[in-house]
Write an enzyme that holds these catalytic residues in place. Structure first.
Site: not given
Ligand code: 2M8
Length: 452
Positions: A40, A44, A46-47, A93, A181, A374, A417
């Site tokens: 990444y 980003w 909310w990061d 990316y 996601d 997720w 992560e």
């Protein structure tokens, strides 16, 4: 000290703290910190909020810089984009700036490259925590005032453009907007969307260059992500017109709980800044009421998503379904049901097969997968929000378990992560950490939990 887990031992804590600070330092990219070294390589949404907390005690200026950099990307309608692209990492990316094709979209800031969707609005409650940690709150008043206005505009956007029926619930228009996601929930939504392979423009993934395919979303999911981006960009991101005929509109409990916890934060901040807080109070009451009336599943005993196109709940148990504790939504009876589920086999496993808290998708859901992004793995930011939600209701013991499980995962595997939720891994599996290592919010929230 001997019977306490090792992260309470000062020597080990010091090592973890130093390593966490290095993760953040190594991920700095210009004015902000990227989420991960290669996977990444931009900023980003909310990061940025969670990362700011990681700097709050040691480098307050950098904490503010993270927020300022993100909000440079805010659109005129208030939308804060999911990604603010760094010029240095063009092409590294996918989907990059060119694919999003936001250049020239009315209301997008002209000199900043951004994607065209948003993410969970954590910024209000992050700003409030920054205020509590500010070395000199008076000196930083202009920063807080500026951010307060920006975040107010973001909330206005959520209620004006993402809540057409004025229910008090904002919808997300893409799985990426949830931040989670790849939940099985989205498969259910997609199963009702008529979708043709020809509707997906050609594309090339970059994530699989960095992470093994079994830890990332499968191709059919990615096709659908890209299909939706294509719909949005074809219509030039024009809200609200675009929503009249748009197939993915989901009212998700975590997104709304985060929005509403940020409403509460804006009330406190507004009082301190001597600004009017009337609308935040109204939104807070209305959103909590709507979370309870529309997103609670009595049969499951947890909050679930609502598909506003198909007019139905999607009764899948996820960690996000417990985040409404964060904004004070559930009454005592519902809290008891949520905590019972969290402490039971769906999330804690069994004595023979114990699990770390807290699986992103419940261990007994048909869509559960302990490896895939997720679909089951533990995420530190989810644990952090649940920790605060549970403490709010006085469930300190289970809250502390979320914290200690998180710190123990970091101690055993590193700043990954996400993590395999099963405590006993098969022999051929050496590490329970997946995705990107040296992941910024894992490091940042570790620092916050350790008070460093
Ligand atoms: C993941 O999402 C991005 C797309 O936004 C991706 O997979 O390419 C999610 O875990 C999301 O929540 C997170 O903000 C982002 C960066 O860490 O990665």
């Amino acid at each position: 000290m001997t019977d306490l887990p090792p992260y309470y031992d000062p020597a080990t804590t010091a090592n973890i703290v130093a390593a966490a600070k290095n993760v953040l330092k190594d991920n700095i990219l210009g004015a902000f910190t990227k989420p991960a070294p290669t996977l990444y390589p931009h900023q980003w949404n909310w990061d940025a909020g969670f990362i700011a907390l990681g700097y709050a005690r040691s480098d307050f200026r950098q904490a503010c810089a993270e927020m300022t950099a993100l909000f440079r990307g805010q659109w005129a309608n208030g939308m804060v984009p999911q990604i603010v692209f760094s010029v240095e990492n063009v092409g590294k990316y996918f989907p990059g700036y060119r694919f999003w094709d936001t250049n020239g979209v009315p209301g997008k800031p002209r000199n900043v490259r951004t994607s065209g969707i948003t993410m969970p609005p954590v910024h209000g409650f992050i700003l409030n925590r920054l205020l509590q940690l500010a070395p000199d709150s008076k000196a930083y008043r202009p920063f807080f005032l500026r951010m307060f206005d920006r975040i107010s505009l973001l909330h206005q956007y959520c209620y004006q453009y993402r809540d057409p029926a004025r229910e008090g619930l904002a919808f997300i228009c893409h799985p990426w907007e949830s931040g989670m996601d790849n939940l099985p929930t989205w498969e259910e939504v997609f199963s009702q969307i008529e979708f043709d392979a020809a509707d997906v423009p050609p594309y090339e993934r970059r994530d699989l260059e960095h992470v093994d395919a079994r830890y990332r979303p499968r191709k059919p999911s990615y096709d659908r992500y890209i299909y939706l981006v294509n719909l949005l960009r074809q219509q030039r991101y024009q809200e609200p017109e675009i929503w009249e005929n748009y197939p993915f509109q989901v009212q998700e409990p975590m997104f709304n709980a985060i929005l509403n916890h940020s409403n509460e934060a804006l009330i406190e901040l507004g009082d301190w800044l001597r600004r009017d807080t009337g609308r935040f109070r109204e939104w807070h009451t209305q959103t909590n009421r709507a979370i309870n009336s529309k997103l609670w599943s009595e049969s499951r005993g947890i909050y679930v998503s609502y598909d506003r196109v198909q007019h139905r709940q999607i009764p899948i148990a996820t960690a996000g379904g417990m985040i409404p504790l964060l904004c004070g939504a559930p009454d005592a009876a519902r809290v008891t049901r949520v905590v019972t589920m969290l402490e039971g086999p769906s999330f804690t496993g069994t004595p023979e097969h114990p699990a770390w808290l807290c699986a992103s998708t419940a261990l007994d859901e048909p869509g559960f997968d302990p490896h895939r992004y997720w679909r089951g793995p533990v995420w530190i930011n989810m644990n952090w929000m649940l920790f605060h939600g549970l403490n709010r209701y006085g469930h300190h013991a289970i809250a502390e378990k979320l914290r200690s499980d998180s710190l123990e995962l970091v101690r055993q595997y590193g700043f990954w992560e996400y993590f395999n939720p099963w405590k006993n891994l098969p022999e051929n599996e050496k590490s329970g950490g997946y995705g990107s290592n040296q992941f910024s919010w894992t490091a940042a929230l570790t620092l916050d939990w350790l008070g460093m």
